[in-house]
Each structure stands twice: as structure tokens, then as C-alpha cells.
Design a protein around this motif. Structure first.
Motif, short mmCIF file in Angstrom:
data_model
loop_
_atom_site.label_atom_id
_atom_site.label_comp_id
_atom_site.label_asym_id
_atom_site.label_seq_id
_atom_site.Cartn_x
_atom_site.Cartn_y
_atom_site.Cartn_z
N TYR A 1 -27.54 -4.87 -36.07
CA TYR A 1 -26.12 -4.58 -35.90
C TYR A 1 -25.37 -5.87 -35.59
O TYR A 1 -25.91 -6.81 -35.02
CB TYR A 1 -25.89 -3.63 -34.72
N GLN B 1 -21.70 -7.00 -33.62
CA GLN B 1 -20.61 -6.54 -32.78
C GLN B 1 -19.55 -7.62 -32.68
O GLN B 1 -19.84 -8.74 -32.25
CB GLN B 1 -21.13 -6.16 -31.40
N PRO C 1 -20.78 -1.79 -32.21
CA PRO C 1 -21.74 -2.37 -33.16
C PRO C 1 -21.60 -1.73 -34.54
O PRO C 1 -21.43 -0.51 -34.65
CB PRO C 1 -23.09 -2.05 -32.53
N PHE D 1 -27.30 -7.74 -32.77
CA PHE D 1 -28.29 -7.00 -32.01
C PHE D 1 -29.38 -6.46 -32.93
O PHE D 1 -29.09 -5.93 -34.00
CB PHE D 1 -27.65 -5.79 -31.30
N PHE E 1 -32.50 -1.50 -27.71
CA PHE E 1 -31.74 -2.65 -28.17
C PHE E 1 -32.24 -3.96 -27.56
O PHE E 1 -32.66 -4.00 -26.41
CB PHE E 1 -30.26 -2.51 -27.81
N GLY E 2 -32.16 -5.03 -28.36
CA GLY E 2 -32.31 -6.36 -27.81
C GLY E 2 -31.04 -6.74 -27.07
O GLY E 2 -30.03 -6.02 -27.12
N LYS E 3 -31.07 -7.89 -26.39
CA LYS E 3 -29.92 -8.30 -25.60
C LYS E 3 -28.87 -9.05 -26.41
O LYS E 3 -27.82 -9.41 -25.90
CB LYS E 3 -30.38 -9.14 -24.41
#
Lengths: 115, 115
Positions: free
Chosen positions: B35, B37, B43, B88, B105-107
Motif C-alpha cells: 500500500y 499512503q 492507504p 506499507f 502491517f509493517g511500520k
């Protein structure tokens, strides 16, 4: 028109107040989700719903409740807001059908500040 | 939820350069999503991957689902200023119905592109 809408987009409130965030979708998806985004922590799941009668807690549900009023509407409530609930809140929908059944689509978010 | 390790945390590049970012996990995923954002927005889904080894492109973006099913990468070729944003990775665990097919999710990777 946007497929996933959220209201309000911004909200400032005081500690102890009850707050409701609303989400509506026109994608016709059964699955709906509420996520919270904090800087440096990514998105974390608060609640999810497969349909009107199927609501489940996510990773960080304490202090929150939800209501699935219809297939297209999913609201998030903070019963008694506290400052560490200051964050960005996102609603998302998921298809639930055969591939691509794992894709999720996000609303524009609500920025909530609890003083 | 399962922690996804996304790197790098941020990138500052010149227009025209290629970009690569990746995501790893200690668990096996059956879906990897990427994604983007933009500030003040939710996102937006860029690429979805469903099979180990799958390589998928979307314009200048290319993503791959790692063979071990524990990692994924995203490449952006010939970056332009509008590529600026936070990217992300998100994954869904095998047997994810118990968690509502929620995404982990990753950071995020913050990308800055200078003209």
C-alpha cells in the motif's frame, strides 16, 4: 464518489467524552474493519465484522466498541475517551469472495485528538 | 498480530533513481499486499500477491512474493516526485479466518524524492 467514507475527518474531544466514528461503503463488501494508526507503529486492528451479526475483537479492542448497523455501515465508539486514544482511525472493507479475497480497501481516515 | 519487519524506515532519493524496499516475517503468509499512503489519506492498494514466487508489476512498480512465503519486496523504477509517501507492506497469515482475514502491517517506508 469515494467507495469508503468516514465521518468526521477530524475530531478534538476531551477526556471522558463518548465519541462515535462512522464508516460507510458502497463497494458491496461483507467484511469491514477498524484499524488504528500511530506514528512508528503501523496499523493495528481494533474490530472486524463479517456481516451484521458477526462482530469480533481485534488486537487492541479494549476501550472501544462497534456497531454494524447494516452491510454498508460500521461505526466505532470510544465509550470514555482517554488521551492515549489519540490516533488516526481507518475503516476498511474486504471482499470475502474467491481471490482476490484478501484485499482490503481503506477509507480516508479520522484524526482523533483526546485532550 | 504478527510483526512484519519493513526496511528501510526511510529513503531520500533523487528523481529518476530506482527504489527497493522489503518486508520480512518469522511466520508464513498466504497473501502479501503493498500500500501507499499520502499525507492525510488512507492507504491505497498498489499490488497484491497470492503465490510464492509470484512477480507482479503495476506500471513502474514491481513486487514479489518470496519463495519462503516469509518475505516480499517492492521496487519502484525511475522514481518521480509524486512517488513521495509512505509505503506499507501487509500480510495475511495462513488460516487467517480466525483473525477475520485481518492484515498485519509493517511500520512503513517513508520515501522522499527530490526533483
Amino acid at each position: 464518489d469515494a467507495d469508503v467514507t468516514q465521518t468526521p475527518r477530524n475530531r478534538i474531544t476531551k477526556t471522558g467524552k463518548r465519541i462515535m466514528l462512522e464508516c460507510s461503503q458502497t463497494k458491496g463488501h461483507d467484511r469491514m474493519y477498524w484499524y488504528r494508526q500511530d506514528p512508528g507503529l503501523g496499523l493495528r486492528l481494533i474490530y472486524y465484522s463479517f456481516d451484521v451479526k458477526d462482530i469480533n475483537k481485534g488486537e487492541i479492542s479494549d476501550g472501544y466498541s462497534v456497531s454494524r448497523q447494516a452491510q454498508a455501515k460500521f461505526s466505532l465508539s470510544l465509550e470514555s475517551a482517554i488521551p492515549n486514544q489519540t490516533a488516526l482511525y481507518f475503516c476498511a472493507t474486504g471482499t470475502g469472495a474467491s481471490p482476490p479475497y484478501n484485499e482490503q480497501f481503506f477509507g480516508p481516515g479520522t484524526r482523533l485528538t483526546v485532550l | 498480530g504478527q510483526q512484519l519487519n519493513q526496511s528501510p524506515q526511510s529513503m531520500f532519493i533523487q528523481e529518476g533513481e530506482d527504489v527497493s524496499m522489503n518486508c520480512t516475517s518469522s511466520s508464513i503468509f498466504n497473501t502479501w499486499l503493498w500500500y501507499k499512503q499520502d499525507p492525510g489519506e488512507g492507504p491505497v492498494l498498489l499490488i497484491a500477491l497470492y503465490k510464492a514466487g509470484e512477480l507482479t508489476s503495476n506500471g513502474r512498480l514491481t513486487a514479489q512474493f518470496g519463495i519462503t512465503r516469509k518475505d516480499s519486496f517492492l521496487n519502484i523504477s525511475a522514481s518521480i516526485p509524486s512517488d513521495v509517501g509512505i509505503y506499507f507492506c501487509a500480510g495475511q497469515l495462513e488460516g487467517g479466518r480466525d483473525s477475520g482475514y485481518a492484515l498485519n502491517f509493517g511500520k512503513g517506508t517513508s520515501l522522499l524524492v527530490t526533483p
